[in-house]
Every structure is written in structure tokens, then in C-alpha cells.
Motif scaffolding. Structure first.
Motif, mmCIF file in Angstrom:
data_model
loop_
_atom_site.group_PDB
_atom_site.id
_atom_site.type_symbol
_atom_site.label_atom_id
_atom_site.label_comp_id
_atom_site.label_asym_id
_atom_site.label_seq_id
_atom_site.Cartn_x
_atom_site.Cartn_y
_atom_site.Cartn_z
ATOM 1 N N GLY A 56 -10.540 -11.502 -6.445
ATOM 2 C CA GLY A 56 -10.955 -11.375 -5.073
ATOM 3 C C GLY A 56 -10.165 -10.031 -4.499
ATOM 4 N N PHE A 57 -9.267 -9.486 -5.186
ATOM 5 C CA PHE A 57 -8.212 -8.341 -4.922
ATOM 6 C C PHE A 57 -9.047 -7.350 -5.107
ATOM 7 C CE2 PHE A 57 -5.264 -5.215 -6.744
ATOM 8 C CZ PHE A 57 -4.860 -4.619 -5.609
ATOM 9 N N VAL A 58 -9.886 -7.211 -6.630
ATOM 10 C CA VAL A 58 -10.609 -6.000 -6.974
ATOM 11 C C VAL A 58 -11.966 -6.097 -6.309
ATOM 12 C CG1 VAL A 58 -9.515 -5.957 -9.038
ATOM 13 C CG2 VAL A 58 -11.347 -7.155 -9.093
ATOM 14 N N ALA A 59 -12.268 -7.153 -5.916
ATOM 15 C CA ALA A 59 -13.610 -7.049 -4.773
ATOM 16 C C ALA A 59 -13.554 -5.966 -3.812
ATOM 17 C CB ALA A 59 -13.801 -8.364 -4.424
ATOM 18 N N LEU A 103 1.377 8.768 -9.250
ATOM 19 C CA LEU A 103 0.349 9.803 -10.006
ATOM 20 C C LEU A 103 -0.984 9.524 -9.610
ATOM 21 C CD1 LEU A 103 1.532 10.403 -13.695
ATOM 22 C CD2 LEU A 103 1.759 11.921 -11.823
ATOM 23 N N ALA A 104 -0.927 8.465 -8.373
ATOM 24 C CA ALA A 104 -2.411 8.040 -7.863
ATOM 25 C C ALA A 104 -3.129 9.368 -6.986
ATOM 26 C CB ALA A 104 -2.241 7.004 -6.998
ATOM 27 N N VAL A 105 -4.530 9.120 -7.182
ATOM 28 C CA VAL A 105 -5.252 10.155 -6.339
ATOM 29 C C VAL A 105 -5.773 9.100 -4.940
ATOM 30 C CG1 VAL A 105 -7.158 11.666 -6.131
ATOM 31 C CG2 VAL A 105 -5.852 11.583 -8.125
ATOM 32 N N GLY A 106 -5.648 9.393 -3.845
ATOM 33 C CA GLY A 106 -6.069 8.649 -2.995
ATOM 34 C C GLY A 106 -4.908 7.523 -2.608
ATOM 35 N N GLN A 107 -5.521 6.347 -2.092
ATOM 36 C CA GLN A 107 -4.332 5.323 -1.862
ATOM 37 C C GLN A 107 -4.121 4.352 -2.968
ATOM 38 O OE1 GLN A 107 -4.344 3.847 2.538
ATOM 39 N NE2 GLN A 107 -6.593 3.986 2.060
ATOM 40 N N PHE A 108 -3.037 3.777 -3.090
ATOM 41 C CA PHE A 108 -2.612 2.836 -4.244
ATOM 42 C C PHE A 108 -2.313 1.561 -3.724
ATOM 43 C CE2 PHE A 108 -0.717 1.903 -8.232
ATOM 44 C CZ PHE A 108 0.048 1.015 -8.153
ATOM 45 N N ILE A 112 -7.055 -1.287 -12.219
ATOM 46 C CA ILE A 112 -6.193 -1.217 -13.486
ATOM 47 C C ILE A 112 -5.293 -2.524 -13.648
ATOM 48 C CG2 ILE A 112 -4.185 0.067 -14.629
ATOM 49 C CD1 ILE A 112 -5.137 2.377 -13.112
ATOM 50 N N PHE A 113 -5.312 -3.334 -14.945
ATOM 51 C CA PHE A 113 -4.914 -4.316 -15.005
ATOM 52 C C PHE A 113 -3.750 -4.142 -16.157
ATOM 53 C CE2 PHE A 113 -3.942 -8.170 -17.746
ATOM 54 C CZ PHE A 113 -3.809 -9.168 -16.611
ATOM 55 N N VAL A 163 1.041 -1.217 0.186
ATOM 56 C CA VAL A 163 0.014 0.006 0.105
ATOM 57 C C VAL A 163 0.846 1.324 -0.180
ATOM 58 C CG1 VAL A 163 -1.802 1.271 1.378
ATOM 59 C CG2 VAL A 163 -1.918 -1.210 1.367
ATOM 60 N N TYR A 164 0.622 2.277 -0.859
ATOM 61 C CA TYR A 164 1.041 3.564 -0.876
ATOM 62 C C TYR A 164 0.066 4.502 -0.573
ATOM 63 C CZ TYR A 164 4.734 1.176 -3.881
ATOM 64 O OH TYR A 164 5.594 0.345 -4.294
ATOM 65 N N SER A 165 0.358 5.040 0.614
ATOM 66 C CA SER A 165 -1.041 5.737 1.094
ATOM 67 C C SER A 165 -0.717 7.380 0.908
ATOM 68 C CB SER A 165 -1.256 5.424 2.604
ATOM 69 O OG SER A 165 -2.330 6.433 3.116
ATOM 70 N N ARG A 166 -1.536 8.153 0.358
ATOM 71 C CA ARG A 166 -1.271 9.392 0.159
ATOM 72 C C ARG A 166 -2.132 10.591 1.419
ATOM 73 N NH1 ARG A 166 1.082 11.463 -3.997
ATOM 74 N NH2 ARG A 166 1.977 9.813 -5.312
ATOM 75 N N GLY A 167 -2.919 9.693 2.377
ATOM 76 C CA GLY A 167 -3.575 10.191 3.503
ATOM 77 C C GLY A 167 -4.540 11.236 2.871
ATOM 78 N N ARG A 168 -5.288 10.857 2.027
ATOM 79 C CA ARG A 168 -6.474 11.706 1.494
ATOM 80 C C ARG A 168 -7.713 11.014 1.640
ATOM 81 N NH1 ARG A 168 -5.288 14.581 -3.026
ATOM 82 N NH2 ARG A 168 -7.314 15.311 -3.032
ATOM 83 N N PRO A 169 -8.332 10.922 3.212
ATOM 84 C CA PRO A 169 -9.561 10.310 3.159
ATOM 85 C C PRO A 169 -10.725 10.980 2.219
ATOM 86 C CG PRO A 169 -8.973 11.883 5.192
ATOM 87 C CD PRO A 169 -7.807 11.896 4.059
ATOM 88 N N GLY A 170 -11.512 9.895 1.883
ATOM 89 C CA GLY A 170 -12.555 10.515 1.139
ATOM 90 C C GLY A 170 -12.339 10.356 -0.464
ATOM 91 N N VAL A 171 -11.028 10.351 -0.725
ATOM 92 C CA VAL A 171 -10.743 10.283 -2.168
ATOM 93 C C VAL A 171 -10.752 8.885 -2.805
ATOM 94 C CG1 VAL A 171 -8.863 10.995 -3.834
ATOM 95 C CG2 VAL A 171 -9.527 12.365 -1.934
ATOM 96 N N SER A 172 -11.119 8.453 -4.017
ATOM 97 C CA SER A 172 -11.194 7.203 -4.525
ATOM 98 C C SER A 172 -9.897 6.717 -4.896
ATOM 99 C CB SER A 172 -11.868 7.508 -5.972
ATOM 100 O OG SER A 172 -11.263 8.462 -6.937
ATOM 101 N N ASP A 173 -9.733 5.533 -4.636
ATOM 102 C CA ASP A 173 -8.200 4.954 -4.793
ATOM 103 C C ASP A 173 -8.131 4.030 -5.897
ATOM 104 O OD1 ASP A 173 -7.926 5.845 -1.963
ATOM 105 O OD2 ASP A 173 -8.940 4.164 -1.172
ATOM 106 N N THR A 174 -6.760 3.462 -5.965
ATOM 107 C CA THR A 174 -6.554 2.635 -7.373
ATOM 108 C C THR A 174 -6.113 1.319 -6.949
ATOM 109 O OG1 THR A 174 -5.412 4.726 -8.352
ATOM 110 C CG2 THR A 174 -4.914 2.456 -8.995
ATOM 111 N N TYR A 175 -6.654 0.245 -7.578
ATOM 112 C CA TYR A 175 -6.060 -1.040 -7.210
ATOM 113 C C TYR A 175 -5.592 -1.477 -8.660
ATOM 114 C CZ TYR A 175 -9.115 -1.294 -3.110
ATOM 115 O OH TYR A 175 -9.630 -0.975 -1.585
ATOM 116 N N PHE A 176 -4.242 -1.823 -8.581
ATOM 117 C CA PHE A 176 -3.423 -2.122 -9.613
ATOM 118 C C PHE A 176 -3.067 -3.661 -9.638
ATOM 119 C CE2 PHE A 176 0.798 -2.611 -11.532
ATOM 120 C CZ PHE A 176 0.628 -2.214 -12.923
#
Length: 298
Positions: free
Chosen positions: A85-88, A55-60, A97-98, A11-24
């Protein structure tokens, strides 16, 4: 098949609560058991993962073969299940993103497939992963934004082991050195014409609601370059994201559709039209941005 692995992610966290995250999800395969080895797929995935994380917005969150090499040893069905299971875990406002780099091909009956480490032409169904299965796995995620990219060929069979031989330089690469193909198709026949190939993508996207881009059209090589140490497709995408040029509408973010459009045009330019990415996308404006736009290089 191999047993499922624990679903631990980096996990790479940008500490932006409420911002949508990226699942790579990233899979890059350099070494094959029954096909020719490649030089840079693992590097491609490492570079793409780092770019999206930066370049993620929110957590990665990442599920990839660099941090988790055990993914490369999984049976195809188990790998697809692991991805599902991961993207669920994603929420509707998140993005998944795949990214795949390696050998690829086209099945007469099932469409584009991705060659895994142990893929064999004698058992394609049991040893390769269908692009449509990946899209369907992502479609089961709550996330509304889904982007699938494959840096792989759709050309002739390569059965021998060892590095892929050079195919010579491709016009339009400026000072870049000899490009090398990532070819592998076991069933290139009249039944899998270019139109049919694109139809498979159309059916896949319509069923899974994803934007899908393949690095090359049927019958073409997807090249990798020893000078840039990436696939040309990967290089073009990285360039567009890092420089901000993929932000076509200038809103400081890049959508899947913008990334696909920029990458496809750039690959055509870099290869002098020898490599024609195939893009199938949802209408523009659907889904959240996949990344912030990088700063435009001067």
C-alpha cells in the motif's frame, strides 16, 4: 494477525517540484522472541534511512520500524500488505527502496526469507517474510526503479535467546574489532545449494524487476562490528553513498546497480572473502538513480 496500521509516513521535502521521489521501507530487528538477539540492525536502518534522506532527489517518504515500531508487531502477511500500500503511492519515475537488517535464512521450497521478531523454526511459513513476497509487493508499485537489500545471514540455526556469541575476527577488517554473525537458517540442506540459492534470486528478480542484493551467500554469516556499530554490509553501502565512491560512472548519481556492485566488492574486501554478497540485478541503465552521489572524502 495484527490489524493494519494507518499509512502515515514521515516526509523530508527538498521542494523540488517535478523531480522523482524516494519511497523507503526499512525494517531493523534487534530483539527476537525465539532467536538470538542482535546488536545493530535498528542502528543500521536508522543510518541507512538518514543517508538516503540526505542524498535524496525530490521528496523522501519513509515507512520504517524506527519511526513506526508497530511494524515489528505485525503479522508477516499484514506487513507485506502495508508495504504494498505504501509503494502504490509512487509514480513511474519514482524509486522504491527496501532495506532489512536482522536474522535471515533460506527455505527449502521458497528461497530466502527474513526473520521477524516472532519468527519460529516450528512455523517458518507463518512467522517469516519471504524475499520474493517483498519483491512482488514492490513490483505492484508504479515505480520503475526498485531496490531490495537484506543485511542478514544465510547460515546455521540460532535458537537460543540472548546476544549472538562472537565468531572471532575476520581478516581484512583492518583496525576493526571482533565481528559477530547474524546467523539463522533452519533448512540448510543439499536441496538448497549455493547455485539454488542464487537461482531463487534470479527467479525473484525476473518476476519482480528489482535489483536485489543479499549480504551473504548461502552458508555464510553476515557480520556486524562493535567498533563501527553497524553490519559490515550496511557499513560498506553507507561508505559508498556518503563518499561518492559508489558513483562508478561519475555522473553525480548512484544507481541501484552501482550501489550493489560497490557494496558487494567492498564487503568481500573487508571480510577477506569470508562474506560474499549475492547480487541479482536488471541490466545497467534501467531505472532512475537511487540517490545523489555524496562528496568524495579526501
Amino acid at each position: 494477525g495484527a490489524a493494519s496500521i494507518p499509512r502515515s509516513v514521515k516526509v523530508y521535502s527538498r521542494g523540488r517540484p517535478g523531480v522523482s521521489d524516494t519511497y523507503f521501507i526499512g525494517i531493523g530487528i534487534d530483539e527476537y522472541g525465539h532467536l538470538s538477539d542482535l546488536r545493530f540492525p535498528a542502528q543500521d536502518v536508522a543510518d541507512i534511512r538518514a543517508c538516503f534522506a540526505d542524498l535524496a532527489v525530490g521528496q523522501f517518504f519513509s515507512l520504517d520500524s524506527i519511526a513506526q515500531p508497530e511494524l515489528l508487531r505485525m503479522a508477516p502477511d499484514n506487513l507485506v500488505g502495508e508495504i504494498e500500500g505504501f509503494v502504490a503511492k509512487a509514480s513511474p519515475d519514482d524509486r522504491v527502496i527496501f532495506y532489512f537488517a536482522g536474522h535471515g535464512g533460506v527455505s527449502r521450497d521458497q528461497g530466502p526469507f527474513l526473520a521477524m521478531r516472532d519468527t519460529s523454526v516450528n512455523n517458518l511459513a507463518g512467522t517469516s517474510v519471504l524475499v520474493k513476497d517483498v519483491v512482488q509487493a514492490l513490483a505492484r508499485s508504479p515505480a520503475r526503479t526498485r531496490f531490495v537489500m537484506t543485511d542478514a545471514c544465510a547460515d546455521n540455526p540460532v535458537i537460543a535467546t540472548g546476544p549472538t556469541p562472537s565468531s572471532g575476527s575476520v581478516a581484512g577488517t583492518q583496525s576493526r574489532t571482533t565481528l559477530e554473525p547474524r546467523p539463522f537458517t533452519a533448512v540448510a540442506t543439499a536441496e538448497t545449494s549455493g547455485v539454488r540459492f542464487e537461482n531463487f534470486f534470479a527467479e525473484t528478480v525476473d518476476a519482480g524487476g528489482a535489483t536485489v542484493i543479499a549480504a551473504a551467500a548461502e552458508g555464510e554469516d553476515a557480520h556486524e562490528d562493535t567498533a563501527i556499530r553497524n553490519g559490515v554490509f550496511t557499513f560498506a553501502l553507507l561508505e559508498g553513498l556518503r563518499s561518492g565512491r559508489a558513483d562508478i560512472d561519475g555522473d553525480a548519481s548512484v544507481s541501484a546497480e552501482e550501489a550493489a556492485a560497490y557494496t558487494a566488492e567492498r564487503v568481500r574486501a573487508l571480510t577477506g572473502g569470508a562474506q560474499q554478497p549475492v547480487v541479482r540485478q536488471r541490466p545497467l541503465g534501467v531505472g532512475a538513480p537511487i540517490a545523489r552521489a555524496g562528496e568524495v572524502a579526501v
